[in-house]
Design a protein around this motif. Structure first.
Motif, PDB file in Angstrom:
ATOM      1  N   TYR A 156       3.698   0.958   9.619  1.00 51.99           N
ATOM      2  CA  TYR A 156       2.950  -0.270   9.356  1.00 51.99           C
ATOM      3  C   TYR A 156       3.720  -1.549   9.669  1.00 51.99           C
ATOM      4  O   TYR A 156       3.108  -2.625   9.681  1.00 51.99           O
ATOM      5  CB  TYR A 156       2.487  -0.288   7.905  1.00 51.99           C
ATOM      6  CG  TYR A 156       1.539   0.838   7.590  1.00 51.99           C
ATOM      7  CD1 TYR A 156       0.268   0.850   8.140  1.00 51.99           C
ATOM      8  CD2 TYR A 156       1.921   1.908   6.787  1.00 51.99           C
ATOM      9  CE1 TYR A 156      -0.607   1.890   7.871  1.00 51.99           C
ATOM     10  CE2 TYR A 156       1.063   2.952   6.520  1.00 51.99           C
ATOM     11  CZ  TYR A 156      -0.204   2.929   7.071  1.00 51.99           C
ATOM     12  OH  TYR A 156      -1.066   3.974   6.815  1.00 51.99           O
ATOM     13  N   HIS A 158      -4.545   2.207  10.188  1.00 48.25           N
ATOM     14  CA  HIS A 158      -5.206   3.405   9.666  1.00 48.25           C
ATOM     15  C   HIS A 158      -4.431   3.880   8.444  1.00 48.25           C
ATOM     16  O   HIS A 158      -3.269   3.552   8.254  1.00 48.25           O
ATOM     17  CB  HIS A 158      -5.256   4.493  10.738  1.00 48.25           C
ATOM     18  CG  HIS A 158      -6.298   5.532  10.470  1.00 48.25           C
ATOM     19  ND1 HIS A 158      -6.032   6.660   9.730  1.00 48.25           N
ATOM     20  CD2 HIS A 158      -7.590   5.617  10.836  1.00 48.25           C
ATOM     21  CE1 HIS A 158      -7.135   7.401   9.645  1.00 48.25           C
ATOM     22  NE2 HIS A 158      -8.096   6.787  10.310  1.00 48.25           N
ATOM     23  N   TRP A 159      -5.097   4.681   7.631  1.00 47.58           N
ATOM     24  CA  TRP A 159      -4.521   5.090   6.347  1.00 47.58           C
ATOM     25  C   TRP A 159      -3.812   6.425   6.412  1.00 47.58           C
ATOM     26  O   TRP A 159      -3.341   6.920   5.377  1.00 47.58           O
ATOM     27  CB  TRP A 159      -5.633   5.169   5.294  1.00 47.58           C
ATOM     28  CG  TRP A 159      -6.841   5.922   5.749  1.00 47.58           C
ATOM     29  CD1 TRP A 159      -7.993   5.392   6.249  1.00 47.58           C
ATOM     30  CD2 TRP A 159      -7.011   7.350   5.773  1.00 47.58           C
ATOM     31  NE1 TRP A 159      -8.878   6.386   6.574  1.00 47.58           N
ATOM     32  CE2 TRP A 159      -8.298   7.607   6.297  1.00 47.58           C
ATOM     33  CE3 TRP A 159      -6.211   8.424   5.397  1.00 47.58           C
ATOM     34  CZ2 TRP A 159      -8.800   8.882   6.463  1.00 47.58           C
ATOM     35  CZ3 TRP A 159      -6.698   9.713   5.576  1.00 47.58           C
ATOM     36  CH2 TRP A 159      -7.975   9.930   6.092  1.00 47.58           C
ATOM     37  N   TRP A 160      -3.719   7.074   7.583  1.00 47.48           N
ATOM     38  CA  TRP A 160      -3.198   8.443   7.618  1.00 47.48           C
ATOM     39  C   TRP A 160      -1.726   8.504   7.201  1.00 47.48           C
ATOM     40  O   TRP A 160      -1.304   9.479   6.572  1.00 47.48           O
ATOM     41  CB  TRP A 160      -3.393   9.072   8.995  1.00 47.48           C
ATOM     42  CG  TRP A 160      -2.580   8.476  10.101  1.00 47.48           C
ATOM     43  CD1 TRP A 160      -2.980   7.520  10.988  1.00 47.48           C
ATOM     44  CD2 TRP A 160      -1.224   8.785  10.444  1.00 47.48           C
ATOM     45  NE1 TRP A 160      -1.962   7.212  11.858  1.00 47.48           N
ATOM     46  CE2 TRP A 160      -0.873   7.978  11.548  1.00 47.48           C
ATOM     47  CE3 TRP A 160      -0.274   9.662   9.936  1.00 47.48           C
ATOM     48  CZ2 TRP A 160       0.387   8.017  12.136  1.00 47.48           C
ATOM     49  CZ3 TRP A 160       0.985   9.708  10.521  1.00 47.48           C
ATOM     50  CH2 TRP A 160       1.296   8.904  11.609  1.00 47.48           C
ATOM     51  N   ALA A 208      -1.456   8.184   3.470  1.00 48.24           N
ATOM     52  CA  ALA A 208      -2.004   9.415   2.885  1.00 48.24           C
ATOM     53  C   ALA A 208      -0.983  10.537   2.949  1.00 48.24           C
ATOM     54  O   ALA A 208      -0.850  11.341   1.999  1.00 48.24           O
ATOM     55  CB  ALA A 208      -3.284   9.809   3.609  1.00 48.24           C
ATOM     56  N   THR A 224      -0.482   3.115  -1.949  1.00 50.33           N
ATOM     57  CA  THR A 224      -1.754   3.573  -1.370  1.00 50.33           C
ATOM     58  C   THR A 224      -2.885   2.620  -1.700  1.00 50.33           C
ATOM     59  O   THR A 224      -3.691   2.253  -0.829  1.00 50.33           O
ATOM     60  CB  THR A 224      -2.084   4.983  -1.898  1.00 50.33           C
ATOM     61  OG1 THR A 224      -1.000   5.862  -1.605  1.00 50.33           O
ATOM     62  CG2 THR A 224      -3.353   5.510  -1.268  1.00 50.33           C
ATOM     63  N   TRP A 225      -2.973   2.215  -2.951  1.00 45.71           N
ATOM     64  CA  TRP A 225      -4.029   1.280  -3.362  1.00 45.71           C
ATOM     65  C   TRP A 225      -3.895  -0.051  -2.630  1.00 45.71           C
ATOM     66  O   TRP A 225      -4.897  -0.602  -2.152  1.00 45.71           O
ATOM     67  CB  TRP A 225      -3.956   1.058  -4.875  1.00 45.71           C
ATOM     68  CG  TRP A 225      -4.882  -0.026  -5.340  1.00 45.71           C
ATOM     69  CD1 TRP A 225      -6.205   0.084  -5.629  1.00 45.71           C
ATOM     70  CD2 TRP A 225      -4.546  -1.411  -5.530  1.00 45.71           C
ATOM     71  NE1 TRP A 225      -6.724  -1.137  -5.997  1.00 45.71           N
ATOM     72  CE2 TRP A 225      -5.722  -2.066  -5.953  1.00 45.71           C
ATOM     73  CE3 TRP A 225      -3.358  -2.141  -5.394  1.00 45.71           C
ATOM     74  CZ2 TRP A 225      -5.741  -3.426  -6.226  1.00 45.71           C
ATOM     75  CZ3 TRP A 225      -3.387  -3.497  -5.674  1.00 45.71           C
ATOM     76  CH2 TRP A 225      -4.566  -4.128  -6.090  1.00 45.71           C
ATOM     77  N   ASP A 242      -4.937   0.331   1.123  1.00 43.06           N
ATOM     78  CA  ASP A 242      -6.337   0.686   1.351  1.00 43.06           C
ATOM     79  C   ASP A 242      -7.298  -0.389   0.885  1.00 43.06           C
ATOM     80  O   ASP A 242      -8.372  -0.565   1.477  1.00 43.06           O
ATOM     81  CB  ASP A 242      -6.647   2.010   0.656  1.00 43.06           C
ATOM     82  CG  ASP A 242      -7.916   2.657   1.188  1.00 43.06           C
ATOM     83  OD1 ASP A 242      -8.292   2.350   2.326  1.00 43.06           O
ATOM     84  OD2 ASP A 242      -8.521   3.472   0.475  1.00 43.06           O
ATOM     85  N   PHE A 243      -6.945  -1.130  -0.147  1.00 38.31           N
ATOM     86  CA  PHE A 243      -7.870  -2.105  -0.718  1.00 38.31           C
ATOM     87  C   PHE A 243      -7.492  -3.554  -0.425  1.00 38.31           C
ATOM     88  O   PHE A 243      -8.310  -4.451  -0.670  1.00 38.31           O
ATOM     89  CB  PHE A 243      -7.977  -1.913  -2.238  1.00 38.31           C
ATOM     90  CG  PHE A 243      -8.711  -0.674  -2.631  1.00 38.31           C
ATOM     91  CD1 PHE A 243     -10.083  -0.672  -2.750  1.00 38.31           C
ATOM     92  CD2 PHE A 243      -8.033   0.502  -2.869  1.00 38.31           C
ATOM     93  CE1 PHE A 243     -10.768   0.481  -3.116  1.00 38.31           C
ATOM     94  CE2 PHE A 243      -8.701   1.656  -3.235  1.00 38.31           C
ATOM     95  CZ  PHE A 243     -10.069   1.648  -3.354  1.00 38.31           C
ATOM     96  N   LEU A 300      -5.672  -3.416   4.832  1.00 37.62           N
ATOM     97  CA  LEU A 300      -6.620  -3.074   5.893  1.00 37.62           C
ATOM     98  C   LEU A 300      -7.926  -3.866   5.815  1.00 37.62           C
ATOM     99  O   LEU A 300      -8.389  -4.391   6.835  1.00 37.62           O
ATOM    100  CB  LEU A 300      -6.897  -1.562   5.870  1.00 37.62           C
ATOM    101  CG  LEU A 300      -5.675  -0.667   6.125  1.00 37.62           C
ATOM    102  CD1 LEU A 300      -6.077   0.798   6.101  1.00 37.62           C
ATOM    103  CD2 LEU A 300      -4.995  -1.020   7.432  1.00 37.62           C
TER     104      LEU A 300
END
Length: 235
Positions: free
Chosen positions: A115, A122-124, A127, A168-169, A172-173, A176
């Motif tokens: 990143y 993307h979130w992969w 994850a 992660t939160w 993703d929130f 992105l």
């Protein structure tokens, strides 16, 4: 006075709305559009958005915080040199905290590479790191003997688990969605600037001038006034 038919009212309202929208399009200031485009392009030239930079700082904080806790644990359990040799050289999965530190290093390298260096959208990657962290910590808590070694047997696994899910939160929130919103705004501004460039010069309000509507019954009142003035003239 007869009421105006509904079709005529709809036609009048449609013409007024079309004039208003046309006036709004032609009143666009090209200089303001160019300034807004330059501001968005300046953000792109920076290479990384502010919210992504904050995410990378939090990932760095994750590594430093886990490292600090591990160093404190080494000091508490008999000195850094002796405990370091016991946990690293004589590594034991059931009693060592060294693997939790390596897990933080793994998260840092993968997330910064994905990143910050590659600038993925993307979130992969997040994850992957969160899944590996969660699975490893759950297995270690179930199989190891960390809880018999004092408070750090609880603190290090719990802190690592929480930090991984906060990352992660946040991505993703926050990261992105905000970057996608800024990209959509840039496309809208570019589209508006292209439309404004097709217009040779802004149209003024005078070009949309329409004469004021006559008041209801004004003609009838004028005829009645003329009829009332005729007897006075004859006298």
């Amino acid at each position: 006075m007869n009421p105006v038919p509904e079709d005529m009212e709809n036609a009048l309202m449609g013409s007024q709305s079309s004039h208003a929208s046309l006036r709004e399009v032609h009143s666009i200031n090209p200089s303001q559009l160019m300034a807004r485009i330059e501001s968005y392009e300046g953000r792109e030239k920076k290479g990384i958005s502010d919210v992504r930079r904050t995410f990378c700082l939090f990932v760095t904080f994750d590594l430093l915080f886990v490292t600090l806790l591990w160093i404190i644990e080494l000091n508490v359990n008999g000195g850094i040199e002796n405990t370091l040799e016991k946990e690293v050289v004589q590594y034991d999965y059931y009693s060592s905290y060294f693997d939790i530190f390596l897990l933080a290093v793994f998260r840092f390298k993968v997330l910064i590479l994905a990143y910050a260096v590659c600038r993925l959208r993307h979130w992969w990657a997040i994850a992957l790191t969160t899944a590996v962290t969660s699975a490893f910590l759950l297995a270690k808590v179930i199989l190891s003997k960390l809880f018999s070694q004092g408070a750090f047997g609880y603190v290090l696994p719990i802190i690592s688990f929480i930090l991984a899910w906060i990352e992660t939160w946040f991505l993703d929130f926050k990261v992105l969605p905000q970057e996608a919103e800024e990209e959509n705004r840039l496309l809208i501004v570019h589209d508006a600037s292209e439309r404004a460039a097709l217009i040779p010069g802004g149209l003024s309000d005078g070009q949309f001038y329409s004469p004021p509507e006559s008041e209801a019954g004004s003609e009838n009142e004028a005829e009645e006034k003329q009829d009332s003035e005729k007897p006075l003239l004859e006298l």
